[in-house]
Design an enzyme around this catalytic site. Structure first.
Site, PDB file in Angstrom:
ATOM      1  N   PHE A 140     -36.499  -5.067   8.738  1.00 15.87           N
ATOM      2  CA  PHE A 140     -37.874  -5.187   9.228  1.00 15.87           C
ATOM      3  C   PHE A 140     -38.683  -3.985   8.725  1.00 15.87           C
ATOM      4  O   PHE A 140     -38.202  -2.851   8.778  1.00 15.87           O
ATOM      5  CB  PHE A 140     -37.870  -5.242  10.759  1.00 15.87           C
ATOM      6  CG  PHE A 140     -39.195  -5.629  11.328  1.00 15.87           C
ATOM      7  CD1 PHE A 140     -39.588  -6.959  11.358  1.00 15.87           C
ATOM      8  CD2 PHE A 140     -40.063  -4.673  11.821  1.00 15.87           C
ATOM      9  CE1 PHE A 140     -40.823  -7.323  11.879  1.00 15.87           C
ATOM     10  CE2 PHE A 140     -41.296  -5.028  12.335  1.00 15.87           C
ATOM     11  CZ  PHE A 140     -41.686  -6.358  12.366  1.00 15.87           C
ATOM     12  N   ASP A 209     -31.165  -2.214  16.097  1.00 13.20           N
ATOM     13  CA  ASP A 209     -32.452  -2.753  16.530  1.00 13.20           C
ATOM     14  C   ASP A 209     -32.206  -4.159  17.082  1.00 13.20           C
ATOM     15  O   ASP A 209     -31.795  -5.060  16.352  1.00 13.20           O
ATOM     16  CB  ASP A 209     -33.432  -2.791  15.348  1.00 13.20           C
ATOM     17  CG  ASP A 209     -34.844  -3.136  15.792  1.00 13.20           C
ATOM     18  OD1 ASP A 209     -34.988  -3.871  16.789  1.00 13.20           O
ATOM     19  OD2 ASP A 209     -35.802  -2.689  15.132  1.00 13.20           O
ATOM     20  N   TYR A 234     -41.942  -7.592  23.671  1.00 15.44           N
ATOM     21  CA  TYR A 234     -42.876  -8.730  23.669  1.00 15.44           C
ATOM     22  C   TYR A 234     -42.342  -9.986  23.001  1.00 15.44           C
ATOM     23  O   TYR A 234     -43.058 -10.965  22.890  1.00 15.44           O
ATOM     24  CB  TYR A 234     -44.213  -8.336  23.025  1.00 15.44           C
ATOM     25  CG  TYR A 234     -44.137  -7.658  21.671  1.00 15.44           C
ATOM     26  CD1 TYR A 234     -43.990  -8.406  20.509  1.00 15.44           C
ATOM     27  CD2 TYR A 234     -44.220  -6.278  21.561  1.00 15.44           C
ATOM     28  CE1 TYR A 234     -43.911  -7.789  19.277  1.00 15.44           C
ATOM     29  CE2 TYR A 234     -44.149  -5.648  20.329  1.00 15.44           C
ATOM     30  CZ  TYR A 234     -43.991  -6.415  19.192  1.00 15.44           C
ATOM     31  OH  TYR A 234     -43.909  -5.795  17.973  1.00 15.44           O
ATOM     32  N   LYS A 235     -41.083  -9.959  22.551  1.00 12.92           N
ATOM     33  CA  LYS A 235     -40.512 -11.162  21.936  1.00 12.92           C
ATOM     34  C   LYS A 235     -39.773 -11.946  23.021  1.00 12.92           C
ATOM     35  O   LYS A 235     -40.409 -12.516  23.898  1.00 12.92           O
ATOM     36  CB  LYS A 235     -39.635 -10.762  20.760  1.00 12.92           C
ATOM     37  CG  LYS A 235     -40.497 -10.184  19.627  1.00 12.92           C
ATOM     38  CD  LYS A 235     -39.701  -9.568  18.505  1.00 12.92           C
ATOM     39  CE  LYS A 235     -40.647  -9.056  17.423  1.00 12.92           C
ATOM     40  NZ  LYS A 235     -40.081  -7.961  16.653  1.00 12.92           N
ATOM     41  N   ARG A 383     -40.288 -20.193   9.557  1.00 14.69           N
ATOM     42  CA  ARG A 383     -39.343 -19.706  10.569  1.00 14.69           C
ATOM     43  C   ARG A 383     -39.676 -20.310  11.927  1.00 14.69           C
ATOM     44  O   ARG A 383     -40.814 -20.264  12.357  1.00 14.69           O
ATOM     45  CB  ARG A 383     -39.434 -18.185  10.634  1.00 14.69           C
ATOM     46  CG  ARG A 383     -38.458 -17.546  11.595  1.00 14.69           C
ATOM     47  CD  ARG A 383     -38.649 -16.052  11.672  1.00 14.69           C
ATOM     48  NE  ARG A 383     -39.803 -15.697  12.499  1.00 14.69           N
ATOM     49  CZ  ARG A 383     -40.121 -14.460  12.864  1.00 14.69           C
ATOM     50  NH1 ARG A 383     -39.398 -13.445  12.447  1.00 14.69           N
ATOM     51  NH2 ARG A 383     -41.164 -14.227  13.615  1.00 14.69           N
TER      52      ARG A 383
HETATM   53  C1  PLP Z   1     -40.786  -6.920  16.236  1.00 12.60           C
HETATM   54  C2  PLP Z   1     -39.933  -5.857  15.643  1.00 12.60           C
HETATM   55  C3  PLP Z   1     -40.317  -4.520  15.715  1.00 12.60           C
HETATM   56  C4  PLP Z   1     -41.618  -4.176  16.369  1.00 12.60           C
HETATM   57  O1  PLP Z   1     -41.964  -2.855  16.315  1.00 12.60           O
HETATM   58  P1  PLP Z   1     -43.321  -2.387  17.025  1.00 12.60           P
HETATM   59  O2  PLP Z   1     -43.231  -0.937  17.040  1.00 12.60           O
HETATM   60  O3  PLP Z   1     -43.350  -3.028  18.375  1.00 12.60           O
HETATM   61  O4  PLP Z   1     -44.463  -2.915  16.224  1.00 12.60           O
HETATM   62  C5  PLP Z   1     -39.462  -3.573  15.180  1.00 12.60           C
HETATM   63  N1  PLP Z   1     -38.299  -3.925  14.586  1.00 12.60           N
HETATM   64  C6  PLP Z   1     -37.917  -5.221  14.489  1.00 12.60           C
HETATM   65  C7  PLP Z   1     -36.629  -5.578  13.850  1.00 12.60           C
HETATM   66  C8  PLP Z   1     -38.730  -6.220  14.997  1.00 12.60           C
HETATM   67  O5  PLP Z   1     -38.356  -7.488  14.889  1.00 12.60           O
END
Ligand code: PLP
Length: 424
Positions: A140, A209, A234-235, A383
């Site tokens: 990511f 993560d 938030y997911k 997706r």
């Molecule tokens: C959604 C997500 C993030 C989000 O990071 P933010 O700091 O909340 O923007 C980070 N890493 C992964 C793998 C994600 O899927």
């Protein structure tokens, strides 16, 4: 249904079921009552809970109470009387069972990005003399960007190695291995225990993560001997847009690692107002500034949707929903050039399914116009996320039908579906 079935959720999906059979799967789903905890627009098929979780029914009331009664009437006393000051640890303790951690090993703070920075710097400093942060290409973006920032800050190197070569790349120069458990695009799931064991054999630490796994699939941080982890609120945790994130520090590391963002909320006694920084003895040392209490209330309402839910039920339903979608696309859309890029084996993937298609962007827009919300991920990935708490088998069945119709009629091939907004 297949004679070998061991549960109502497991059936032979090589033949795509009828709508009635999909409804029978819903009727047998142990999580079926959970959908009522969410406010979902009628007729919308929402397969994007892995980007922004749906709105829990209890959230608006919880946030209104926080604002009107706690903030409005009780004002500053609320830090004590309504437990505001304890919110980061209290919410962390509620997330802990979803990731296989003990209550005192998880805390809610900051964003995922900021938490990566804090833990990656702390991990590198705990392995002095080692010069490599190891990750994989295509991780990511924020994970790689922040890791690059950590490398520049500390004068070490960020090295990316493809997943299949990762274990062999870990050596005595590796300070920390930073990986996303479930890949945001492909859905590939790493083996936390195996990679952690390889890292430990070379004396390195791991940071996992869990943004695309917490609340979606089984995660056993302590059973895997994990060191550190972060994840998104938030997911699948349904905390609302920009919700605070969480971090995990295994108990054995808590007194040894220090946050580089040594803010007052991580101090052993913040209200002693001492000039000198002394970190809290426990996981609170990874707090930085004052917690965003309104956002915390929304996140707490989101996490409450998991009360009484077992990770085994989440994992089983996630696997069955994804199996159904894969079988559906491969039968209903067999002639439309979709290439599955998500592992077929349920244990090797998370709770979303991605197909590559060179027209993925306009296809995704055409689906959204028909009330099927999924994601496009550049350059050519469609997706679909299957949140086990509120996605029904019937939704998956209808999603396949809509996709089939959009492809059969070429409805996607319209200039209006090629316009791109800032957020895709
Ligand atoms: C959604 C997500 C993030 C989000 O990071 P933010 O700091 O909340 O923007 C980070 N890493 C992964 C793998 C994600 O899927």
């Amino acid at each position: 249904m297949d004679g070998r079935c061991t549960s109502a959720l497991c059936c032979d999906m090589t033949a795509f079921p009828t709508l009635e059979e999909a409804r029978a799967l819903d009727a047998a789903d142990p999580l079926r009552a959970r959908r009522a905890d969410f406010l979902l627009p009628e007729r919308l098929i929402y397969l994007d809970g892995n980007s922004l979780g749906a709105l829990p029914r209890r959230t608006a009331g919880a946030v209104a109470d926080l604002i009107e009664r706690q903030w409005g009437k009780d004002l500053i006393a609320s830090w004590n009387t309504h437990g505001w000051i304890d919110a980061p640890a209290r919410l962390g303790a509620r997330i802990a069972p979803l990731v296989g951690a003990a209550a005192h090993e998880v805390i809610v703070a900051d964003s995922t990005s900021a938490n990566i920075f804090k833990l990656a710097v702390a991990a590198c400093r705990a392995r002095p003399g080692r010069r490599t942060i190891l990750s994989e290409p295509g991780n990511f973006p924020t994970d790689l960007y922040v890791a690059g920032g950590v490398a520049a800050t500390l004068g070490v190197d960020l090295r990316t190695v493809p997943a299949e070569a990762l274990v062999d790349a870990i050596d005595d120069d590796t300070a920390v291995v930073l990986l996303t458990h479930v890949h945001y695009k492909s859905g590939h799931r790493h083996d936390i225990a195996a990679i952690t064991a390889a890292a430990h054999a070379s004396g390195a630490l791991t940071i996992w993560d869990l943004s695309h796994s917490a609340g979606a699939v089984e995660v056993d941080l302590n059973g895997s001997n994990a060191d550190l982890a972060i994840g998104c609120g938030y997911k699948y945790l349904n905390g609302g847009p920009g919700a605070p994130a969480f971090l995990f520090v295994a108990e054995r590391h808590q007194g040894l690692l220090e946050s580089p963002l040594s803010g007052w909320m991580g101090h052993a006694a913040p209200f002693a107002f001492d000039d000198a920084y002394a970190p809290a003895p426990d996981i609170r040392r990874f707090l930085c500034g004052t917690p965003p209490i309104v956002a915390m209330a929304a996140l707490e309402a989101g996490i409450a949707c998991f009360d009484g839910v077992t990770m085994a039920d989440l994992e089983a339903k996630s696997a069955a929903l994804c199996d159904l979608f894969i079988a559906g696309v491969e039968t209903r859309c067999a002639n439309h050039d979709f290439t599955l890029i998500t592992p077929r084996e349920a244990g090797r993937r998370g709770s979303h399914v991605s197909f590559a298609h060179d027209q993925a962007f306009p296809i995704c827009q055409a689906l959204i116009a028909r009330g099927l919300v999924g994601d496009f991920r550049a350059p050519e990935v469609l997706r679909m996320g299957f949140t086990p708490l509120y996605t029904r088998f019937e939704d998956v069945w209808r999603a396949v039908e809509i996709l089939g119709e959009v492809m059969d009629t070429n409805a996607w091939n319209d200039p209006k579906y090629r316009v791109r907004n800032a957020v895709t």
